[in-house]
Write an enzyme that holds these catalytic residues in place. Structure first.
Site, mmCIF file in Angstrom:
data_model
loop_
_atom_site.group_PDB
_atom_site.id
_atom_site.type_symbol
_atom_site.label_atom_id
_atom_site.label_comp_id
_atom_site.label_asym_id
_atom_site.label_seq_id
_atom_site.Cartn_x
_atom_site.Cartn_y
_atom_site.Cartn_z
ATOM 1 N N ARG A 37 47.482 56.732 46.588
ATOM 2 C CA ARG A 37 47.935 55.387 46.234
ATOM 3 C C ARG A 37 49.382 55.149 46.652
ATOM 4 O O ARG A 37 49.983 54.137 46.283
ATOM 5 C CB ARG A 37 47.788 55.165 44.721
ATOM 6 C CG ARG A 37 46.344 55.288 44.237
ATOM 7 C CD ARG A 37 45.433 54.280 44.908
ATOM 8 N NE ARG A 37 44.028 54.517 44.607
ATOM 9 C CZ ARG A 37 43.021 53.896 45.208
ATOM 10 N NH1 ARG A 37 43.273 53.006 46.158
ATOM 11 N NH2 ARG A 37 41.771 54.170 44.896
ATOM 12 N N HIS A 67 44.435 63.005 55.857
ATOM 13 C CA HIS A 67 44.062 61.611 55.623
ATOM 14 C C HIS A 67 45.268 60.856 55.099
ATOM 15 O O HIS A 67 45.923 61.284 54.145
ATOM 16 C CB HIS A 67 42.916 61.545 54.614
ATOM 17 C CG HIS A 67 42.156 60.248 54.610
ATOM 18 N ND1 HIS A 67 42.761 59.023 54.416
ATOM 19 C CD2 HIS A 67 40.833 59.988 54.781
ATOM 20 C CE1 HIS A 67 41.842 58.070 54.465
ATOM 21 N NE2 HIS A 67 40.662 58.637 54.695
ATOM 22 N N TYR A 70 45.643 55.495 51.005
ATOM 23 C CA TYR A 70 44.927 54.218 51.091
ATOM 24 C C TYR A 70 45.882 53.034 51.167
ATOM 25 O O TYR A 70 45.521 51.967 51.672
ATOM 26 C CB TYR A 70 44.022 54.045 49.871
ATOM 27 C CG TYR A 70 42.876 55.018 49.788
ATOM 28 C CD1 TYR A 70 42.098 55.320 50.913
ATOM 29 C CD2 TYR A 70 42.550 55.630 48.586
ATOM 30 C CE1 TYR A 70 41.042 56.203 50.836
ATOM 31 C CE2 TYR A 70 41.478 56.520 48.498
ATOM 32 C CZ TYR A 70 40.727 56.803 49.626
ATOM 33 O OH TYR A 70 39.679 57.677 49.541
ATOM 34 N N HIS A 107 42.731 54.494 57.612
ATOM 35 C CA HIS A 107 41.976 53.251 57.566
ATOM 36 C C HIS A 107 42.789 52.198 58.319
ATOM 37 O O HIS A 107 43.972 51.999 57.987
ATOM 38 C CB HIS A 107 41.757 52.799 56.133
ATOM 39 C CG HIS A 107 40.858 53.697 55.344
ATOM 40 N ND1 HIS A 107 40.506 53.433 54.040
ATOM 41 C CD2 HIS A 107 40.232 54.860 55.667
ATOM 42 C CE1 HIS A 107 39.697 54.378 53.592
ATOM 43 N NE2 HIS A 107 39.531 55.265 54.563
ATOM 44 N N GLU A 142 39.458 55.141 61.528
ATOM 45 C CA GLU A 142 38.197 55.335 60.814
ATOM 46 C C GLU A 142 37.328 54.088 60.901
ATOM 47 O O GLU A 142 37.818 52.963 60.764
ATOM 48 C CB GLU A 142 38.471 55.672 59.346
ATOM 49 C CG GLU A 142 37.205 55.974 58.562
ATOM 50 C CD GLU A 142 37.470 56.513 57.172
ATOM 51 O OE1 GLU A 142 36.569 56.426 56.331
ATOM 52 O OE2 GLU A 142 38.592 57.029 56.921
ATOM 53 N N ASP A 176 32.490 57.278 59.841
ATOM 54 C CA ASP A 176 32.069 57.492 58.462
ATOM 55 C C ASP A 176 30.640 56.980 58.307
ATOM 56 O O ASP A 176 30.368 55.797 58.533
ATOM 57 C CB ASP A 176 33.018 56.739 57.508
ATOM 58 C CG ASP A 176 32.734 57.032 56.048
ATOM 59 O OD1 ASP A 176 31.603 56.746 55.597
ATOM 60 O OD2 ASP A 176 33.625 57.537 55.345
ATOM 61 N N HIS A 179 30.184 54.143 55.791
ATOM 62 C CA HIS A 179 30.802 52.911 56.280
ATOM 63 C C HIS A 179 29.974 52.253 57.383
ATOM 64 O O HIS A 179 29.784 51.028 57.360
ATOM 65 C CB HIS A 179 32.215 53.200 56.801
ATOM 66 C CG HIS A 179 33.173 53.626 55.749
ATOM 67 N ND1 HIS A 179 34.464 54.019 56.037
ATOM 68 C CD2 HIS A 179 33.043 53.746 54.407
ATOM 69 C CE1 HIS A 179 35.090 54.345 54.918
ATOM 70 N NE2 HIS A 179 34.241 54.205 53.917
ATOM 71 N N HIS A 211 32.919 61.657 58.895
ATOM 72 C CA HIS A 211 32.886 61.666 57.438
ATOM 73 C C HIS A 211 31.423 61.573 57.039
ATOM 74 O O HIS A 211 30.752 60.581 57.336
ATOM 75 C CB HIS A 211 33.649 60.474 56.864
ATOM 76 C CG HIS A 211 35.125 60.669 56.811
ATOM 77 N ND1 HIS A 211 36.002 59.616 56.645
ATOM 78 C CD2 HIS A 211 35.893 61.782 56.882
ATOM 79 C CE1 HIS A 211 37.245 60.080 56.618
ATOM 80 N NE2 HIS A 211 37.199 61.391 56.769
ATOM 81 N N ASP A 224 30.814 49.805 50.840
ATOM 82 C CA ASP A 224 31.612 51.043 50.846
ATOM 83 C C ASP A 224 31.621 51.732 49.487
ATOM 84 O O ASP A 224 32.664 51.847 48.826
ATOM 85 C CB ASP A 224 33.036 50.765 51.319
ATOM 86 C CG ASP A 224 33.887 52.040 51.413
ATOM 87 O OD1 ASP A 224 33.311 53.141 51.344
ATOM 88 O OD2 ASP A 224 35.121 51.926 51.537
ATOM 89 N N HIS A 226 30.353 55.436 48.263
ATOM 90 C CA HIS A 226 29.789 56.701 48.704
ATOM 91 C C HIS A 226 28.831 57.278 47.665
ATOM 92 O O HIS A 226 29.018 57.109 46.464
ATOM 93 C CB HIS A 226 30.899 57.716 48.971
ATOM 94 C CG HIS A 226 31.833 57.315 50.067
ATOM 95 N ND1 HIS A 226 32.761 58.188 50.603
ATOM 96 C CD2 HIS A 226 31.990 56.158 50.752
ATOM 97 C CE1 HIS A 226 33.452 57.576 51.546
ATOM 98 N NE2 HIS A 226 33.005 56.334 51.639
ATOM 99 N N GLU A 256 32.974 63.428 51.718
ATOM 100 C CA GLU A 256 33.778 62.633 50.792
ATOM 101 C C GLU A 256 32.866 62.081 49.688
ATOM 102 O O GLU A 256 33.051 60.976 49.199
ATOM 103 C CB GLU A 256 34.443 61.461 51.504
ATOM 104 C CG GLU A 256 35.456 61.842 52.558
ATOM 105 C CD GLU A 256 36.049 60.619 53.222
ATOM 106 O OE1 GLU A 256 37.264 60.609 53.450
ATOM 107 O OE2 GLU A 256 35.296 59.673 53.525
#
Length: 277
Positions: A37, A67, A70, A107, A142, A176, A179, A211, A224, A226, A256
């Protein structure tokens, strides 16, 4: 050999992540470069890095995947958010050079009402400001589910970014499975067609990682969310085809899924049992 791993916590350092990966049967892993975050990154422990690089060779880990957080949104409508994204991106890429020749995934971002074309241009501008000539890291765009104002929900948008980046040889793509399913690409019933489309639009040479996630939602839902392997709309049979597809089988796969370590261990064991050397 199947190259597979899961998303692990970086709180105790690189060496701890590698040992944890070995414990769950993995030979690669993914981790956040900092709090997902946002916020500042933990100081680099060079002694830990040295130990990690030695163990990486001993345990035959071919590559790892970092990664981005976000909160890194290179195409935000707010200049201060874009500035934060560029600063974070640049810092991460400098830190990545402590572990040369690895992968860094992000992303693409959300244009927040500005329109896809502006979003694509802003992402490319950010990449042009942070990529550098002698970097060893490959930066991965991604594939996204296309929810809201996300950029990257179709292959054409990724191509548009790549075409605008000067050092585009440093760029690749992480596909992904959740996704692309949610984005409308039928990897369950028509995987070959999806890969043909990717090759025609982006180029399979750009595909560097997968992913591996099931989806709680059906094809084209743009949600989205998972799911654990085999418990969603993609299903175990499709994952068996994915990990054994001649175009994909030698790429690194990263889980993930909504799991703890024991769940990841079970999924890795399942996928290894489905893999054909």
């Amino acid at each position: 050999m199947l190259t597979i791993g899961a998303h692990l916590s970086a709180s105790k350092g690189y060496t701890a992540m590698l040992k944890q990966a070995v414990e769950i049967g993995a030979n690669t892993f993914q981790f956040f470069t900092r709090n997902p975050r946002g916020g500042s990154a933990k100081a680099i422990d060079e002694k830990d890095i040295d130990t990690f690089l030695k163990l990486m060779k001993e345990e035959n880990f071919p590559v790892i995947l970092a990664h981005a957080p976000y909160t890194l949104n290179c195409c935000s409508a707010k200049p201060e958010t874009r500035e934060f994204a560029v600063n974070t991106f640049a810092d991460d890429l400098k830190r990545m050079e402590y572990t040369p020749n690895q992968l860094y995934n992000f992303h693409p971002g959300s244009h927040v009402g500005q329109g896809t074309e502006i979003g694509v241009e802003l992402i490319a501008d950010a990449l042009n400001s942070v990529l550098f000539e002698d970097m060893t890291t490959t930066v991965l765009l991604e594939t996204m589910a296309g929810k809201g104002s996300e950029v990257g929900g179709c292959f054409e948008e990724l191509r548009g970014i790549i075409d605008r980046v000067e050092l585009s040889d440093r760029l690749g793509v992480c596909l992904d499975t959740c996704h692309v399913n949610d984005g409308g690409y039928d990897i369950v019933n028509d995987l070959d067609r999806v890969l043909d489309d990717f090759d025609r639009i982006v180029g399979l040479g750009r595909l560097k990682a997968i992913h591996l996630n099931d989806s709680k939602n059906p094809l084209g839902a743009h949600k989205d969310r998972h799911e654990k392997i085999g418990e969603g709309y993609i299903g175990t049979d499709a994952f068996e085809r994915i990990i054994n597809h001649p175009v994909l089988k030698n790429l690194p796969f990263y889980l993930e899924t909504p799991n703890e370590l024991d769940g990841y261990a079970r999924e890795i064991a399942l996928l290894k049992s489905l893999y054909k050397d």
